[in-house]
Design a protein around this motif. Structure first.
Motif, PDB file in Angstrom:
ATOM      1  N   ALA A 186       0.823  -1.206   0.000  1.00 30.61           N
ATOM      2  CA  ALA A 186       0.000   0.000   0.000  1.00 30.61           C
ATOM      3  C   ALA A 186       0.859   1.258   0.000  1.00 30.61           C
ATOM      4  O   ALA A 186       0.449   2.304  -0.522  1.00 30.61           O
ATOM      5  N   ALA A 187       2.057   1.142   0.582  1.00 32.05           N
ATOM      6  CA  ALA A 187       2.973   2.287   0.629  1.00 32.05           C
ATOM      7  C   ALA A 187       3.738   2.469  -0.676  1.00 32.05           C
ATOM      8  O   ALA A 187       4.422   3.483  -0.850  1.00 32.05           O
ATOM      9  N   GLY A 188       3.626   1.498  -1.590  1.00 28.35           N
ATOM     10  CA  GLY A 188       4.284   1.632  -2.887  1.00 28.35           C
ATOM     11  C   GLY A 188       5.451   0.707  -3.111  1.00 28.35           C
ATOM     12  O   GLY A 188       6.092   0.747  -4.159  1.00 28.35           O
ATOM     13  N   GLY A 189       5.758  -0.142  -2.127  1.00 33.40           N
ATOM     14  CA  GLY A 189       6.892  -1.034  -2.264  1.00 33.40           C
ATOM     15  C   GLY A 189       6.498  -2.420  -2.737  1.00 33.40           C
ATOM     16  O   GLY A 189       5.323  -2.750  -2.849  1.00 33.40           O
ATOM     17  N   THR A 190       7.509  -3.222  -3.003  1.00 30.94           N
ATOM     18  CA  THR A 190       7.312  -4.626  -3.329  1.00 30.94           C
ATOM     19  C   THR A 190       7.597  -5.441  -2.081  1.00 30.94           C
ATOM     20  O   THR A 190       8.679  -5.320  -1.495  1.00 30.94           O
ATOM     21  N   ALA A 191       6.636  -6.239  -1.648  1.00 32.57           N
ATOM     22  CA  ALA A 191       6.764  -6.988  -0.395  1.00 32.57           C
ATOM     23  C   ALA A 191       6.779  -8.481  -0.668  1.00 32.57           C
ATOM     24  O   ALA A 191       5.936  -8.991  -1.413  1.00 32.57           O
ATOM     25  N   ILE A 192       7.731  -9.166  -0.031  1.00 29.33           N
ATOM     26  CA  ILE A 192       7.844 -10.608  -0.144  1.00 29.33           C
ATOM     27  C   ILE A 192       7.908 -11.177   1.269  1.00 29.33           C
ATOM     28  O   ILE A 192       8.978 -11.207   1.890  1.00 29.33           O
ATOM     29  N   PRO A 193       6.765 -11.593   1.827  1.00 26.41           N
ATOM     30  CA  PRO A 193       6.769 -12.140   3.192  1.00 26.41           C
ATOM     31  C   PRO A 193       7.250 -13.585   3.195  1.00 26.41           C
ATOM     32  O   PRO A 193       6.860 -14.377   2.331  1.00 26.41           O
ATOM     33  N   VAL A 194       8.089 -13.912   4.171  1.00 34.13           N
ATOM     34  CA  VAL A 194       8.614 -15.268   4.299  1.00 34.13           C
ATOM     35  C   VAL A 194       8.592 -15.653   5.778  1.00 34.13           C
ATOM     36  O   VAL A 194       9.171 -14.946   6.610  1.00 34.13           O
ATOM     37  N   GLN A 195       7.943 -16.756   6.094  1.00 32.41           N
ATOM     38  CA  GLN A 195       7.939 -17.228   7.471  1.00 32.41           C
ATOM     39  C   GLN A 195       9.309 -17.821   7.792  1.00 32.41           C
ATOM     40  O   GLN A 195       9.745 -18.770   7.154  1.00 32.41           O
ATOM     41  N   VAL A 196       9.953 -17.238   8.784  1.00 36.13           N
ATOM     42  CA  VAL A 196      11.295 -17.682   9.176  1.00 36.13           C
ATOM     43  C   VAL A 196      11.433 -17.582  10.685  1.00 36.13           C
ATOM     44  O   VAL A 196      11.064 -16.573  11.279  1.00 36.13           O
ATOM     45  N   ASP A 197      11.992 -18.616  11.291  1.00 42.08           N
ATOM     46  CA  ASP A 197      12.437 -18.562  12.678  1.00 42.08           C
ATOM     47  C   ASP A 197      13.936 -18.322  12.628  1.00 42.08           C
ATOM     48  O   ASP A 197      14.694 -19.198  12.213  1.00 42.08           O
ATOM     49  N   HIS A 198      14.368 -17.145  13.032  1.00 44.43           N
ATOM     50  CA  HIS A 198      15.780 -16.768  12.891  1.00 44.43           C
ATOM     51  C   HIS A 198      16.686 -17.428  13.927  1.00 44.43           C
ATOM     52  O   HIS A 198      17.886 -17.159  13.951  1.00 44.43           O
ATOM     53  N   LEU A 199      16.127 -18.285  14.746  1.00 44.32           N
ATOM     54  CA  LEU A 199      16.950 -19.131  15.610  1.00 44.32           C
ATOM     55  C   LEU A 199      17.307 -20.450  14.930  1.00 44.32           C
ATOM     56  O   LEU A 199      18.077 -21.237  15.488  1.00 44.32           O
ATOM     57  N   VAL A 200      16.767 -20.673  13.751  1.00 40.70           N
ATOM     58  CA  VAL A 200      17.038 -21.902  13.011  1.00 40.70           C
ATOM     59  C   VAL A 200      17.937 -21.554  11.825  1.00 40.70           C
ATOM     60  O   VAL A 200      17.458 -21.029  10.808  1.00 40.70           O
ATOM     61  N   PRO A 201      19.236 -21.832  11.925  1.00 37.12           N
ATOM     62  CA  PRO A 201      20.166 -21.420  10.865  1.00 37.12           C
ATOM     63  C   PRO A 201      19.780 -21.909   9.480  1.00 37.12           C
ATOM     64  O   PRO A 201      19.950 -21.185   8.497  1.00 37.12           O
ATOM     65  N   GLU A 202      19.242 -23.116   9.396  1.00 36.01           N
ATOM     66  CA  GLU A 202      18.879 -23.659   8.086  1.00 36.01           C
ATOM     67  C   GLU A 202      17.788 -22.836   7.415  1.00 36.01           C
ATOM     68  O   GLU A 202      17.801 -22.647   6.189  1.00 36.01           O
ATOM     69  N   GLN A 203      16.851 -22.320   8.210  1.00 36.37           N
ATOM     70  CA  GLN A 203      15.791 -21.492   7.636  1.00 36.37           C
ATOM     71  C   GLN A 203      16.344 -20.155   7.139  1.00 36.37           C
ATOM     72  O   GLN A 203      15.944 -19.667   6.072  1.00 36.37           O
ATOM     73  N   VAL A 204      17.252 -19.582   7.897  1.00 36.83           N
ATOM     74  CA  VAL A 204      17.851 -18.313   7.485  1.00 36.83           C
ATOM     75  C   VAL A 204      18.709 -18.512   6.243  1.00 36.83           C
ATOM     76  O   VAL A 204      18.691 -17.696   5.306  1.00 36.83           O
ATOM     77  N   GLU A 205      19.446 -19.602   6.202  1.00 34.71           N
ATOM     78  CA  GLU A 205      20.283 -19.895   5.037  1.00 34.71           C
ATOM     79  C   GLU A 205      19.422 -20.047   3.776  1.00 34.71           C
ATOM     80  O   GLU A 205      19.754 -19.495   2.716  1.00 34.71           O
ATOM     81  N   ARG A 206      18.299 -20.746   3.884  1.00 33.81           N
ATOM     82  CA  ARG A 206      17.408 -20.898   2.731  1.00 33.81           C
ATOM     83  C   ARG A 206      16.839 -19.561   2.292  1.00 33.81           C
ATOM     84  O   ARG A 206      16.681 -19.295   1.091  1.00 33.81           O
ATOM     85  N   LEU A 207      16.507 -18.716   3.271  1.00 42.57           N
ATOM     86  CA  LEU A 207      15.998 -17.387   2.947  1.00 42.57           C
ATOM     87  C   LEU A 207      17.009 -16.601   2.116  1.00 42.57           C
ATOM     88  O   LEU A 207      16.668 -16.007   1.081  1.00 42.57           O
ATOM     89  N   VAL A 208      18.263 -16.570   2.579  1.00 42.27           N
ATOM     90  CA  VAL A 208      19.291 -15.808   1.861  1.00 42.27           C
ATOM     91  C   VAL A 208      19.554 -16.410   0.487  1.00 42.27           C
ATOM     92  O   VAL A 208      19.750 -15.679  -0.505  1.00 42.27           O
ATOM     93  N   GLN A 209      19.535 -17.723   0.388  1.00 40.60           N
ATOM     94  CA  GLN A 209      19.696 -18.367  -0.916  1.00 40.60           C
ATOM     95  C   GLN A 209      18.571 -17.962  -1.862  1.00 40.60           C
ATOM     96  O   GLN A 209      18.799 -17.749  -3.064  1.00 40.60           O
ATOM     97  N   ARG A 210      17.374 -17.835  -1.319  1.00 37.25           N
ATOM     98  CA  ARG A 210      16.246 -17.398  -2.147  1.00 37.25           C
ATOM     99  C   ARG A 210      16.432 -15.969  -2.627  1.00 37.25           C
ATOM    100  O   ARG A 210      16.198 -15.669  -3.806  1.00 37.25           O
ATOM    101  N   ILE A 211      16.843 -15.083  -1.732  1.00 38.30           N
ATOM    102  CA  ILE A 211      17.086 -13.691  -2.131  1.00 38.30           C
ATOM    103  C   ILE A 211      18.156 -13.634  -3.209  1.00 38.30           C
ATOM    104  O   ILE A 211      18.034 -12.902  -4.206  1.00 38.30           O
ATOM    105  N   ASP A 212      19.199 -14.416  -3.051  1.00 42.37           N
ATOM    106  CA  ASP A 212      20.276 -14.460  -4.044  1.00 42.37           C
ATOM    107  C   ASP A 212      19.747 -14.937  -5.389  1.00 42.37           C
ATOM    108  O   ASP A 212      20.031 -14.345  -6.444  1.00 42.37           O
ATOM    109  N   ALA A 213      18.951 -16.010  -5.363  1.00 46.90           N
ATOM    110  CA  ALA A 213      18.433 -16.571  -6.613  1.00 46.90           C
ATOM    111  C   ALA A 213      17.478 -15.608  -7.307  1.00 46.90           C
ATOM    112  O   ALA A 213      17.469 -15.503  -8.547  1.00 46.90           O
TER     113      ALA A 213
END
Length: 304
Positions: free
Chosen positions: A63-90
């Motif tokens: 609504a503010a004019g940006g592009t939003a990509i919500p991703v459910q992540v528990d940042h205490l779980v390294p594997e979830q954070v790693e997958r998130l960053v890999q997705r952003i990279d891809a």
């Protein structure tokens, strides 16, 4: 709304509510693409058991004019954070802004117990939520952020380095958690500087988060009604004020001047000229030192 951050890719970790939500919104308002994370979705609530969701934040960003990509992540779980960053990279091939806004310990810290009186497991959980999450996220995200110069890392905390160094903050675990984020910005600043990237620690003032408003029985529209019960609440600020502070940092081509430092929303408002939603510029940390802590009557004249 403007396009100052058009083409920029941001990751706001801990964007379900409060400061993190508005950081995502204000980055979106300047046309950034924002990956926003949290544990609470429309299908699942975190241990906080709050109604806010990352999908709602995404709607606000759009609504503010940006592009939003919500991703459910528990940042205490390294594997979830790693997958998130890999997705952003891809998907994007770059990361320009990382905001570590994760907290989620409002219901855990104690106001009146000493270290040896407090529950140890609860205290360690606070540190896991407030410190480990930031470390895990930076560990996985920084290699992508430093691929090109100009990257920015913002660690959200409570209190400036100067204030927290001189004042005991609430309780042992809270004090340690918030001071740790300040030191992490300093250390990351040292490591990022050779790559042309910047790390800062940012503190809001007395912020009118969803929980804070509920505690006082008011809304963002009626927050001034709480001043009768707590006069110093007059210095409070909306989460959007902090969001605008991050957006101002992200848009500053000379942001490296802040590298490794502790800054506040009020300080950056004076520097960059943005305001809170009501057009004021509350300077909470100066107010605390000069008015509230010395026990003077509440008077925000000259402080907002």
């Amino acid at each position: 709304m403007n396009d100052t951050l058009a083409g920029k890719i941001a990751l706001v970790a801990g964007a379900t509510r409060s400061a993190g939500r508005q950081v995502a919104v204000q980055l979106g308002a300047q046309r950034a693409t924002v990956y926003l994370t949290g544990r609470s979705t429309g299908m699942h609530r975190s241990e906080m058991d709050r109604p806010e969701t990352i999908e709602e934040t995404a709607e606000l960003v759009r609504a503010a004019g940006g592009t939003a990509i919500p991703v459910q992540v528990d940042h205490l779980v390294p594997e979830q954070v790693e997958r998130l960053v890999q997705r952003i990279d891809a998907e994007q091939g770059r990361l320009d802004v990382l905001v570590n806004a994760i907290w989620g310990a409002e219901k855990l810290f104690s106001w009146d117990k000493k270290l040896w009186e407090d529950d140890l497991e609860t205290g360690l959980r606070i540190l896991r939520l407030a410190v480990d999450t930031h470390i895990i996220t930076s560990h996985h995200a920084l290699p992508l952020l430093i691929r090109q110069p100009g990257g920015l890392v913002v660690g959200m905390t409570d209190g400036t380095e100067e204030y927290n160094r001189a004042n005991y903050r609430v309780g042992f675990y809270y004090d340690l958690a918030k001071m740790s984020v300040l030191r992490m910005a300093f250390a990351q600043g040292k490591e990022l500087a050779p790559y042309g990237a910047t790390a800062v620690a940012l503190t809001p003032g007395w912020m009118r988060s969803e929980i804070m408003l509920e505690n006082y029985g008011v809304t963002e529209a009626t927050w001034r009604d709480a001043v009768a019960a707590q006069p110093h609440f007059a210095i409070s600020e909306s989460p959007a004020y902090t969001g605008r502070a991050v957006a101002a940092l992200a848009a500053d081509p000379q942001v490296a001047r802040w590298n490794g430092q502790s800054v506040s929303s009020g300080q950056l408002a004076r520097e960059y000229g943005f305001t809170d939603l009501d057009g004021s510029r509350p300077d909470c940390w100066r107010y605390l030192v000069e008015v509230q802590d010395p026990g003077k009557p509440a008077d925000v004249t000259g402080y907002r």
